[in-house]
Design an enzyme around this catalytic site. Structure first.
Site, PDB file in Angstrom:
ATOM      1  N   HIS A 144       0.801  -1.220   0.000  1.00  0.00           N
ATOM      2  CA  HIS A 144       0.000   0.000   0.000  1.00  0.00           C
ATOM      3  C   HIS A 144       0.835   1.272   0.000  1.00  0.00           C
ATOM      4  O   HIS A 144       0.325   2.340  -0.377  1.00  0.00           O
ATOM      5  CB  HIS A 144      -0.962   0.006   1.192  1.00  0.00           C
ATOM      6  N   GLY A 145       2.075   1.185   0.427  1.00  0.00           N
ATOM      7  CA  GLY A 145       2.887   2.388   0.391  1.00  0.00           C
ATOM      8  C   GLY A 145       4.213   2.248   1.103  1.00  0.00           C
ATOM      9  O   GLY A 145       4.372   1.409   1.985  1.00  0.00           O
TER      10      GLY A 145
END
Length: 460
Positions: free
Chosen positions: A316-317
């Site tokens: 996700h990041g």
């Protein structure tokens, strides 16, 4: 530069649909492939070459893997290159910034721009090459068909993550009936309404609350703010998925569902079977099960869960809060597998409240990038000495957003669908098409004056 796909679609989609239905059957894939490249290049002109490289490389990899199977080296090479590209663009600066905490600050930070959708199309490419190696799908010998699979514009930017085998036959032969086209348009409008009418509106409240000093935030406003984000991210992402599924139908494709009313869940285990289904399925099929799943004892199961959720967080990041977010869910799932699921089965109300609170806290970790601020925000949520029920901002925003909140809750829990089914007889199917058109018109009216508000998952 990041672009508004909604606005672009209004100019892009109508002529594309006309062209698509006019050209001969043999040319339809060509039209869609070129259109998908144009769609991507509009927002990321310099990275369209990267996506084309991915298409060529993974197409060739599939052929080599199929030829040399059961030898593993072609698959290993393919995985290394795909993951290497993803790591370079998504995690280089994150890794360098971490190294700088131990080394001199002379180490540069490159500020590498993240190509839109790279996490999604990379995972699709990996699922294809792995499935070819496993003999779970036939190798695709037509580059145009494979290129279209990887770049198909409805789901290119933010999913759902489509497995090749699920659309292989559709790439070769598909038809669009009038009924299917209208169903697709209706689904697209539903997703558009989720994004424009709900996600964008409640997102303003979260933007306001997230600007406060968290250590002095009243509990009432803290809960209201993160509730707004919970609704924003659900309607933003599920709205995009609905739009992608709807557009797919309009061109003859049937994509699998990506959301199944996750906020109605009664455990975290159930929540992750309902939220971002395509991502959960990908990690289960290509990471969790190959690691041994739950077949090698409890300790190994917990280790596998930890690995999967660390990877899910990082997917996700490239921020520490996402690592913490993955760890948070890994621990909750371990506890549920250990004993909690049996306890939750005894009381549905308690199970629902537990799931709702746990997921809401999870969104704090997800949305607040600074770990120190996460602690302050969660502390504010549970600070009974500063409830702030009389707080002016809290009262004003509850009143201002009350109607939107009610609509969001009723829709997110699936009640709106049940209400519609009971109030509108099945034979009056035309009503939903009327609602779709009215919703579309209302969204267009909103977008005329709306400031730019991109999909949240574009940055992942």
């Amino acid at each position: 530069m990041v672009f508004s796909s909604i606005v672009f679609l209004f100019y892009f989609l109508a002529p594309l649909l006309v062209l698509y239905f006019v050209v001969p059957k043999k040319a339809k894939n060509t039209v869609l492939f070129i259109a998908s490249l144009v769609f991507y290049a509009w927002g990321e002109p310099k990275y369209v070459l990267l996506m084309l490289f991915s298409a060529v490389f993974n197409y060739a990899s599939g052929l080599v893997i199929d030829k040399f199977r059961p030898k593993k080296w072609p698959l290993v090479l393919n995985i290394v290159v795909n993951i290497g590209i993803l790591v370079f663009f998504k995690y280089t600066d994150f890794i360098l910034s971490w190294v700088r905490t131990f080394a001199p600050e002379s180490i540069p930070i490159f500020n590498i721009a993240l190509p839109i959708g790279i996490s999604f199309y990379t995972f699709q490419a990996l699922s294809y090459t792995i499935d070819v190696y496993r003999r779970d799908t036939e190798v695709q010998k037509n580059f145009l068909s494979f290129g279209l699979y990887l770049s198909l514009f409805p789901q290119l930017i933010a999913g759902p993550i489509v497995r090749y085998d699920d659309v292989a036959k559709q790439l070769k032969n598909r038809t669009v009936t009038g009924e299917k086209f209208v169903q697709g348009f209706t689904r697209f409008c539903a997703g558009l309404c989720k994004k424009v009418l709900i996600a964008n509106n409640v997102g303003r409240l979260w933007t306001m609350v997230s600007g406060y000093e968290y250590s002095h935030l009243p509990a009432s406003l803290a809960w209201l703010g993160i509730f707004s984000f919970s609704m924003q991210i659900y309607f933003d992402f599920s709205g995009y998925s609905d739009m992608a599924i709807g557009l797919g139908k309009m061109f003859g494709f049937d994509f699998l569902e990506n959301f199944d009313y996750p906020y109605a869940s009664r455990s975290i285990t159930e929540f992750w079977r309902r939220w971002h289904i395509s991502l959960g399925t990908w990690f289960r099929e290509y990471v969790y099960i190959p690691l041994g799943g739950n077949r090698k004892g409890r300790l190994r199961t917990y280790i596998n869960l930890l690995i999967v959720w660390m990877l899910t967080g990082l997917w996700h990041g490239a921020e520490w809060n996402f690592v913490l977010w993955g760890l948070y869910y890994a621990v909750l799932l371990m506890i549920e597998k250990g004993f909690l699921l049996k306890v939750l089965e005894k009381n549905r109300v308690i199970a629902f409240v537990y799931s709702a609170v746990a997921v809401t806290v999870g969104w704090v970790i997800f949305s607040v990038t600074d770990v120190g601020n996460i602690i302050h925000y969660v502390g504010a949520m549970f600070n009974v000495s500063n409830l702030g029920l009389e707080n002016r901002d809290f009262l004003y925003n509850v009143t201002s957003y009350g109607v939107v909140f009610i609509i969001a809750i009723v829709t997110a829990l699936g009640f709106s669908k049940k209400i519609y089914t009971k109030l509108i007889p099945e034979r009056f199917t035309g009503f939903k098409y009327v609602f779709a058109v009215l919703g579309f018109i209302l969204c267009v009216a909103y977008l005329v004056d709306e400031t730019y508000n991109p999909f949240l998952y574009f940055r992942f």
